[in-house]
Design an enzyme around this catalytic site. Structure first.
Site, mmCIF file in Angstrom:
data_model
loop_
_atom_site.group_PDB
_atom_site.id
_atom_site.type_symbol
_atom_site.label_atom_id
_atom_site.label_comp_id
_atom_site.label_asym_id
_atom_site.label_seq_id
_atom_site.Cartn_x
_atom_site.Cartn_y
_atom_site.Cartn_z
ATOM 1 N N GLY A 163 -2.321 4.294 6.360
ATOM 2 C CA GLY A 163 -2.978 4.385 4.827
ATOM 3 C C GLY A 163 -1.701 4.721 4.125
ATOM 4 O O GLY A 163 -0.884 5.524 4.554
ATOM 5 N N GLU A 211 -2.123 -3.893 10.574
ATOM 6 C CA GLU A 211 -0.926 -4.553 10.125
ATOM 7 C C GLU A 211 -0.900 -5.941 9.733
ATOM 8 O O GLU A 211 -2.200 -6.491 9.749
ATOM 9 C CB GLU A 211 0.171 -4.765 11.566
ATOM 10 C CG GLU A 211 0.541 -3.395 12.347
ATOM 11 C CD GLU A 211 1.275 -2.643 11.250
ATOM 12 O OE1 GLU A 211 2.383 -3.215 10.972
ATOM 13 O OE2 GLU A 211 0.977 -1.619 11.104
ATOM 14 N N GLY A 266 2.280 7.782 11.262
ATOM 15 C CA GLY A 266 2.005 8.057 9.764
ATOM 16 C C GLY A 266 2.548 9.467 9.361
ATOM 17 O O GLY A 266 3.680 9.516 9.222
ATOM 18 N N THR A 307 0.843 -1.283 -0.078
ATOM 19 C CA THR A 307 0.110 -0.080 0.042
ATOM 20 C C THR A 307 0.676 1.130 0.035
ATOM 21 O O THR A 307 0.623 2.173 -0.815
ATOM 22 C CB THR A 307 -0.819 0.041 1.242
ATOM 23 O OG1 THR A 307 -1.568 -1.277 1.478
ATOM 24 C CG2 THR A 307 -2.007 1.197 0.929
ATOM 25 N N VAL A 308 1.904 1.374 0.817
ATOM 26 C CA VAL A 308 2.722 2.490 1.044
ATOM 27 C C VAL A 308 3.683 2.561 -0.197
ATOM 28 O O VAL A 308 3.945 3.529 -0.644
ATOM 29 C CB VAL A 308 3.549 2.677 2.213
ATOM 30 C CG1 VAL A 308 4.196 3.741 2.408
ATOM 31 C CG2 VAL A 308 2.484 2.375 3.566
ATOM 32 N N VAL A 361 6.410 6.428 12.865
ATOM 33 C CA VAL A 361 5.519 6.904 13.919
ATOM 34 C C VAL A 361 4.565 7.811 13.618
ATOM 35 O O VAL A 361 4.765 8.768 12.866
ATOM 36 C CB VAL A 361 6.577 7.438 15.203
ATOM 37 C CG1 VAL A 361 5.463 7.821 16.322
ATOM 38 C CG2 VAL A 361 7.517 6.570 15.609
ATOM 39 N N ASP A 401 2.216 -2.400 18.407
ATOM 40 C CA ASP A 401 2.457 -1.664 17.286
ATOM 41 C C ASP A 401 2.422 -0.088 17.891
ATOM 42 O O ASP A 401 3.584 0.596 17.753
ATOM 43 C CB ASP A 401 1.392 -1.329 16.209
ATOM 44 C CG ASP A 401 1.822 -0.346 15.075
ATOM 45 O OD1 ASP A 401 2.431 -0.615 14.187
ATOM 46 O OD2 ASP A 401 1.033 0.723 15.334
ATOM 47 N N LYS A 442 6.250 2.477 18.381
ATOM 48 C CA LYS A 442 6.413 3.706 18.046
ATOM 49 C C LYS A 442 6.734 4.604 19.477
ATOM 50 O O LYS A 442 7.494 5.519 19.405
ATOM 51 C CB LYS A 442 4.993 4.114 17.433
ATOM 52 C CG LYS A 442 4.666 3.627 16.295
ATOM 53 C CD LYS A 442 3.185 3.737 15.925
ATOM 54 C CE LYS A 442 2.899 2.944 14.475
ATOM 55 N NZ LYS A 442 1.556 3.072 14.075
HETATM 56 N N1 HSE Z 1 -1.317 -0.526 11.591
HETATM 57 C C1 HSE Z 1 -0.775 0.639 11.958
HETATM 58 C C2 HSE Z 1 -2.096 1.656 12.229
HETATM 59 C C3 HSE Z 1 -0.305 1.280 10.555
HETATM 60 O O1 HSE Z 1 -3.363 1.175 12.328
HETATM 61 O O2 HSE Z 1 -1.919 2.765 12.856
HETATM 62 C C4 HSE Z 1 0.505 2.490 10.618
HETATM 63 O O3 HSE Z 1 1.586 2.273 11.319
#
Ligand code: HSE
Length: 440
Positions: free
Chosen positions: A304, A192, A136, A14-15, A134, A203, A207
């Site tokens: 996203g 994820e 996004g 995606t990224v 961290v 997650d 971060k």
């Molecule tokens: N799975 C992570 C979230 C993606 O939902 O924030 C970004 O790190």
């Protein structure tokens, strides 16, 4: 105009796909902004044949990302594969050992090996940028690493997992179950690969460990984090919180205390009137409290493709604009060899307010028993309510909700343990910590 900056991208999910699209669509504009063109010279992805809606015909494909990092004719290696182990780890090391600059969105890798990688980059005079790792698209790394230089940070906290915030918001607004909301978050591409990483809080912990290092100048200590996810949060908790003037968010909090640094990730009640309580859906927010600036709160898209690609692109542009051969910014805010040991503050010493929800047998003396154990542990109560408000038959189980004034975690644990021994509890009590932003 200078020579083109040649980049190699490993990972076209995606990224990665969003990044390629943006680099292609905005080629001319970026060349002007960065004073040099940015060209994608090499890519690597698991599946060559997948239609990603992007033109890759002039790019060299590598089946092995480590080979790309080790051999491709590039200036910057962009790692968008994820995962703390190989191939991401081996590929980043291969790139750094050649003195290539690296851009990564990989929080797990940094949480695990960040200090070592920073040392490698610094030894080679290479840049290692990780804004997308961290929160996004929120430029929190730049804020801590560069903009707040000279400030002493006392607390950094925030909503750093879009999936969890999306789930909690959707449960609250639409009254849907946890499972339904998680499925939707996965469909929208926020979660994820293993969603347990999101909902169990790992997650956010990864971060947070990175922010802690940047905020406090200590070694990354991703294993020294108190961790609770959101799988235990029910609609009943969400409604009770709302009635009492709070909203439940999964927060990551790092805070300097007299005994060390607290790192914790847990569902948290924040006052409804606070700005962070209004942060809905996949949006992230990070607050930094420091002595010179005061409170800085940044809110923005946290997950996203486009949001993450935007941060990756900012990192690439910084490299394009940097002076050749100059390592301008220490990777972790200060040279990696200058990081201090991390001293963990005991969770039992945490001080704050608590929400405690208990289902109890409806019999004489229950309220008195609970109140006694609170008093024995010197816990001052802000409120105590019994639910449901509507009439139910006497002797049916009742829900009792307590909100405490600031107290010690140790006292709360002892009081709850004593209440359990009294024998009138049905099931496990729910305990949720309360966090007060400075503004409230
Ligand atoms: N799975 C992570 C979230 C993606 O939902 O924030 C970004 O790190």
């Amino acid at each position: 105009m200078s020579d083109a900056l040649k980049i190699g991208i490993a990972g076209l999910g995606t990224v990665g796909s969003a990044l390629v699209r943006i680099l292609q669509d905005r080629k001319e504009k970026l060349a002007i902004t960065c004073s040099r063109p940015i060209t994608i010279t090499a890519v690597s992805a698991r599946d060559r044949t997948r239609d990603r809606g992007i033109d890759m015909t002039t790019t060299t494909w590598f089946d092995d990302p480590v080979e790309l990092a080790a051999k491709a004719d590039i200036d910057v290696f962009v790692e968008l594969m994820g995962g703390a182990g190989d191939p991401a780890d081996a590929a980043v090391r291969a790139a750094l050992s050649r003195g290539l600059h690296v851009v990564t969105a990989n929080k797990a890798l940094l949480a695990r090996h960040g200090v070592e990688l920073a040392k490698m980059a610094e030894a080679k005079g290479a840049l290692l940028n990780f804004e997308a790792a961290v929160a996004g698209g929120i430029p929190v790394i730049k804020a801590l690493r560069e903009s707040l230089t000279g400030n002493t940070v006392s607390r950094v906290y925030g909503i750093m997992n879009g999936t969890c915030n999306y789930i909690l918001t959707k449960m609250e607004k639409e009254g849907l179950s946890f499972a339904e909301c998680l499925k939707e978050a996965q469909r929208l591409g926020y979660a994820e690969a293993d969603p347990a990483f999101d909902i169990e809080g790992n997650d956010t912990a990864h971060k947070l460990s990175i922010l802690t290092t940047l905020a406090f100048g200590t070694q990354i200590a991703a294993d020294d984090i108190y961790l609770e996810g959101i799988t235990n949060i029910s609609i009943e908790d969400i409604r009770a919180a709302e009635d009492l003037g709070y909203r439940i968010k999964l927060l990551g909090v790092a805070q300097r205390t007299d005994t060390g640094i607290e790192q914790r990730v847990h569902p948290t009640m924040v006052p409804l009137e606070s700005v962070i309580a209004q942060v809905d859906g996949v949006t992230n927010a990070v607050a930094i409290e420091s002595d010179i600036l005061g409170e800085l709160l940044m809110v923005g898209p946290g997950a996203g493709g486009n949001a993450t690609a935007s941060a990756v692109l900012g990192d690439i542009a910084d490299i394009a604009k940097s002076r050749p051969g100059a390592q301008d910014v220490p990777v972790l805010g200060r040279p990696a060899r200058e990081l201090e040991p991390y001293q963990r503050a005991r969770m039992q010493s945490h001080e704050g307010g608590y929400f405690i929800r208990m289902t109890v047998e409806d019999k004489t003396g229950v309220f008195a028993g609970i109140a006694t154990h609170m008093a024995e542990n010197r816990i001052s109560l802000e409120s105590i309510v019994q639910r449901p408000k509507h009439h139910v038959e006497a002797a049916e189980p009742k829900t009792i909700i307590l909100v405490t004034h600031a107290t010690m975690e140790d006292a709360v644990r002892k009081a709850v343990a004593a209440i359990k021994l009294d024998g009138y509890l049905i099931g496990e009590p729910q305990v949720i910590r309360i966090e007060r932003p400075r503004e409230v």
